[in-house]
Design an enzyme around this catalytic site. Sequence first.
Site, PDB file in Angstrom:
ATOM      1  N   GLU A 299       2.319 -62.307 -17.355  1.00 33.05           N
ATOM      2  CA  GLU A 299       1.330 -62.380 -16.287  1.00 33.05           C
ATOM      3  C   GLU A 299       1.751 -63.367 -15.206  1.00 33.05           C
ATOM      4  O   GLU A 299       1.699 -63.063 -14.006  1.00 33.05           O
ATOM      5  CB  GLU A 299      -0.034 -62.773 -16.867  1.00 33.05           C
ATOM      6  CG  GLU A 299      -1.118 -62.968 -15.819  1.00 33.05           C
ATOM      7  CD  GLU A 299      -1.407 -61.695 -15.052  1.00 33.05           C
ATOM      8  OE1 GLU A 299      -1.500 -61.770 -13.823  1.00 33.05           O
ATOM      9  OE2 GLU A 299      -1.504 -60.627 -15.680  1.00 33.05           O
ATOM     10  N   ASP A 303       2.670 -62.435 -11.290  1.00 29.21           N
ATOM     11  CA  ASP A 303       1.927 -62.994 -10.158  1.00 29.21           C
ATOM     12  C   ASP A 303       2.857 -63.698  -9.174  1.00 29.21           C
ATOM     13  O   ASP A 303       2.753 -63.495  -7.956  1.00 29.21           O
ATOM     14  CB  ASP A 303       0.877 -63.991 -10.662  1.00 29.21           C
ATOM     15  CG  ASP A 303      -0.269 -63.318 -11.397  1.00 29.21           C
ATOM     16  OD1 ASP A 303      -0.393 -62.088 -11.299  1.00 29.21           O
ATOM     17  OD2 ASP A 303      -1.033 -64.022 -12.072  1.00 29.21           O
ATOM     18  N   SER A 517      -3.817 -56.710 -12.577  1.00 31.72           N
ATOM     19  CA  SER A 517      -3.080 -57.967 -12.399  1.00 31.72           C
ATOM     20  C   SER A 517      -1.972 -57.799 -11.370  1.00 31.72           C
ATOM     21  O   SER A 517      -1.546 -58.778 -10.763  1.00 31.72           O
ATOM     22  CB  SER A 517      -2.460 -58.414 -13.722  1.00 31.72           C
ATOM     23  OG  SER A 517      -3.404 -59.055 -14.543  1.00 31.72           O
TER      24      SER A 517
END
Length: 601
Positions: A299, A303, A517
């Site tokens: 994650e 990002d 996400s």
Amino acid sequence: MKLVTLLVLPFAAALASTAPFKGCQQKVKESIHGPPHRWYKHAPAPKHHMLELKIALPQPKFPELEQHLWEISDPSHARYGAYLSKQETEALMAPHPETLDIVNEWLALHGLAEEDVIHSSARDWVTIRVPVGLAEEMLDTTYHVYKHAETGESIVRTTSYSLPDILHHHIDLIQPTTMFARFKAFKSTMHWTNQAQPAVSIPPGATITGPAGNPVDASCNSTITLSCLRQLYNAENYKTTATNCNKLGLTGYLDQYVNNKDLQQFYQAQNPSAYGSDYTLVSINGGKNNQSYAAAGSEANLDTQFGFGLAWPTPGTFYTTGGEPHFIPDLMTPNNTNEPYSYWLDHVLSQDDIPQTISTSYGDDEQTVPYTYAIRVCAGMASLGARGVSLLFSSGDHGVGDGRANPASQRCKTNDGRNITTFLPMFPASCPYVTTVGGTVNIPETAASFSSGGFSNYFARPAYQEAAVSAYLAMLAPGTFEGLYNSTGRAFPDVAAQSESFSIIYQGQESLIAGTSCSSPTFAAFVSMLNDARINAQKTPLGFLNPFLYSIGYTALNDITDGNNPGCGTLGFNATVGWDPVTGYGTPNFEKLKDLVLAMP
């Protein structure tokens, strides 16, 4: 923080401090029917286990702050862009002095001295560190260790707590008590692979037509790269600035660490100009950024690689927020007692310099978050908006509930004891003071089936989206999903972006990842680029986006009209012309958006 078990006061002072509590009855402040689905009571919490209790004090001037937010975020208002200072927002968040006095007296009665109490910058949150035994005495409750049946993680919580009746008007909430939210990363594990997919045979130079009418590399229909997003969203020719004080912030929780070697390898492959560049790391509540490959977070890598990669050379800030208690867990004690989100919010609100755009890809079912907590955290986000910060959140990856049209899942049940089937909105995505980003797939774009969307059960529909949402609801056949959602609630998402087959570097290998996400840092990067353009034109940053998006901004978005988000035994909501609860108003057309925002005051 020192724990005091006995506070010695002069006799007269002690009598004076106890006076407000004489004859007070303990009354239940908050309770829930039981732990959410998949959580079960494991064992009594050890009396010596330390809890960090966060106490929220009322904000009597919040309606005034909210009015400021509406005015300074509305492009048609004379005050547009006249953001409040840190000091001004804190004055509007502060509790009444009487509240501070009486809460301090209550803490002193339980042996807590002034040096044992930490106040937030606006003094609207109080933090104390006490053993479970003392917390149980203060709150007239019993804590237990609860375990999660699927993940095995454990937390210390209770299902009810009480306060002296005189404190009920002076304390909004105390946590951790009744909150079971995990604030997990929003990525769709169905689409995760630890290695790249076999290349699809595409003729060299083959293109497809993007939504802006421009050619897009045909390979973008199988693998999403930085170049794909710039082509798809019409931003190939825009170059950001590194020296105009514009910044992009990204958040990380739950031991999600950015691997710097992976980031540089990603830059080498997808944005060579950024190779060798760095970001600012901010540690909150003991947050770490472990650099071993084994600790790399998919994650956090996603990002930063796409968020910072798209916005480069705009400076980036990565917030790593810890939520681990200060002990070594064993079979009887939990491994993640503190929820991390309010720690991040407290820290950022206390800073003078905040990135103008911040993206977060974490959340949980709204019903796992106590109503009082959701209201207070959402108010903190309004405060950031009033200071000119654009907050973007992923919408979630479970459609309207469990991501499956058939059969209905146990996950789509209320946790209030009724156990009835219902759509499950997500939080913080449901907060009306943030911009929520849903997911799309393919070119031409359609709604991602896992894109969460729907209607809050906590927050009423804000005025800025009344017309758009009413128009959508009017298109639904009478009785559609009757009883499954709150038709008067804050509707989400607001916008969308690509969310599948993002090519990241993870543990040194090219990997594909999917979920909303992907969507939030992508949309946030384009917002940061818009802020770059406005700042270069001597204009203020965009701040809270939704009043702009719902009034004129939607005209510069690519409307997504196909797809749906199944779940809870239904096909879910459908994407359609205009706003919809799967993709919002659609995906960005950067050049059109840039022209719009540069034409505004």
